[in-house]
Design an enzyme around this catalytic site. Sequence first.
Site, PDB file in Angstrom:
ATOM      1  N   ILE A 160       0.914  -1.116  -0.020  1.00 42.74           N
ATOM      2  CA  ILE A 160       0.062  -0.042  -0.056  1.00 42.74           C
ATOM      3  C   ILE A 160       0.913   1.112   0.070  1.00 42.74           C
ATOM      4  CG2 ILE A 160      -1.793   1.362   1.443  1.00 42.74           C
ATOM      5  CD1 ILE A 160      -2.805  -1.415   2.278  1.00 42.74           C
ATOM      6  N   ARG A 238      -3.439   1.514  11.464  1.00 40.61           N
ATOM      7  CA  ARG A 238      -4.141   1.221  12.632  1.00 40.61           C
ATOM      8  C   ARG A 238      -4.445   2.325  13.465  1.00 40.61           C
ATOM      9  NH1 ARG A 238      -5.915  -2.128   9.849  1.00 40.61           N
ATOM     10  NH2 ARG A 238      -5.901  -4.450  10.328  1.00 40.61           N
ATOM     11  N   GLU A 267     -13.128   1.594  17.688  1.00 41.07           N
ATOM     12  CA  GLU A 267     -14.063   1.479  16.452  1.00 41.07           C
ATOM     13  C   GLU A 267     -15.446   0.713  16.858  1.00 41.07           C
ATOM     14  OE1 GLU A 267     -11.874  -0.093  13.432  1.00 41.07           O
ATOM     15  OE2 GLU A 267     -10.380   1.445  13.305  1.00 41.07           O
ATOM     16  N   HIS A 286     -13.520   3.041   8.735  1.00 42.96           N
ATOM     17  CA  HIS A 286     -12.747   1.810   8.468  1.00 42.96           C
ATOM     18  C   HIS A 286     -13.118   1.170   7.130  1.00 42.96           C
ATOM     19  CE1 HIS A 286      -9.699  -1.094  10.584  1.00 42.96           C
ATOM     20  NE2 HIS A 286      -9.547  -1.285   9.015  1.00 42.96           N
TER      21      HIS A 286
END
Length: 320
Positions: A160, A238, A267, A286
């Site tokens: 990524i 994260r 979350e 998310h």
Amino acid sequence: MENKLKIIFLDRNTVGPFELKEIFSKYGEYTEFNLTNDDDVASYLKDYDVVILNRIRLGKKEFEKAPNLKLVLLTGTGFNHIDLVAAKEHRVSIANVAGYSTNSVSQLTMTLLLNELTKVEKLSQKVKENKWNELSINMDNYYHVDTEDKILGILGYGNIGQKVAEYAKSFGMKVMVAKIPGREYIDNSDNRYDLDEVLEKCDIFSIHAPLTDLTKNLINLDRMKKMKKSAIILNLGRGPIINEEDLYYALKNNIIASAATDVMTTEPPKNDCKLLELDNFTVTPHLAWKSQKSLERLFAAIENNLNLFLENKLVGVESK
């Protein structure tokens, strides 16, 4: 194949409108629930051989109440919510999936980055409030900040991070890859820089690292104070990599300009989360990994993990 496995997906709702029954019914009896960590997860596990999950925590108690459990299939890459020691004690294999969401996470990263430089959402709202002329004619500041020659700092340079760097360079940005303090880098062919140097020089700092002992609370107030007052932080890694209390203080007191994140420490965030009160904080729930193409790749890999397990070829993840 003889139908013999009992398979349960604990938090089916986390993967959206993707057809799963047809995939997993081939291997036996398939059941799905929309559970959360607030449910008594252990009470659902007793009869199952295979568990599929995304964010549900599995600890010692859960493994003790699952005598038939042989395999946990994670619908993601991270596994810090699984007690790997307890899994090993109970001879349960844990399999994750990496690389499936590279394009979608990178795309949301650039969406957030561009939205921070050009406040599209806020400008649109002001136009809807009949402030077109106020913005376009009586312009007293610049609403549109160029990407050209901006420095993008990247923490976490896997698939990524590398894709984000590629996108950023196509927008005329310069890229600096940060080292994670405490981690050994034998080969520095990526030309990585010390984290503090990256923080001092970058205009945007984008996080794509996993959560480990080395990255937890890595971006704290002391490190944010090293950044430019115009700097932007993005977090697509994260939540706990950033100390959220420190982030609130930094945003509230203009130590940095703004932040945008797809992940948070808790979350969903609690109702009294102070960050949600700030105009210079943007958050998405998310969902960077949840594109249709990502899910197609994800479940092809999960089914492959299941087949590798049945063939005694699965390596899986292990506690260190």
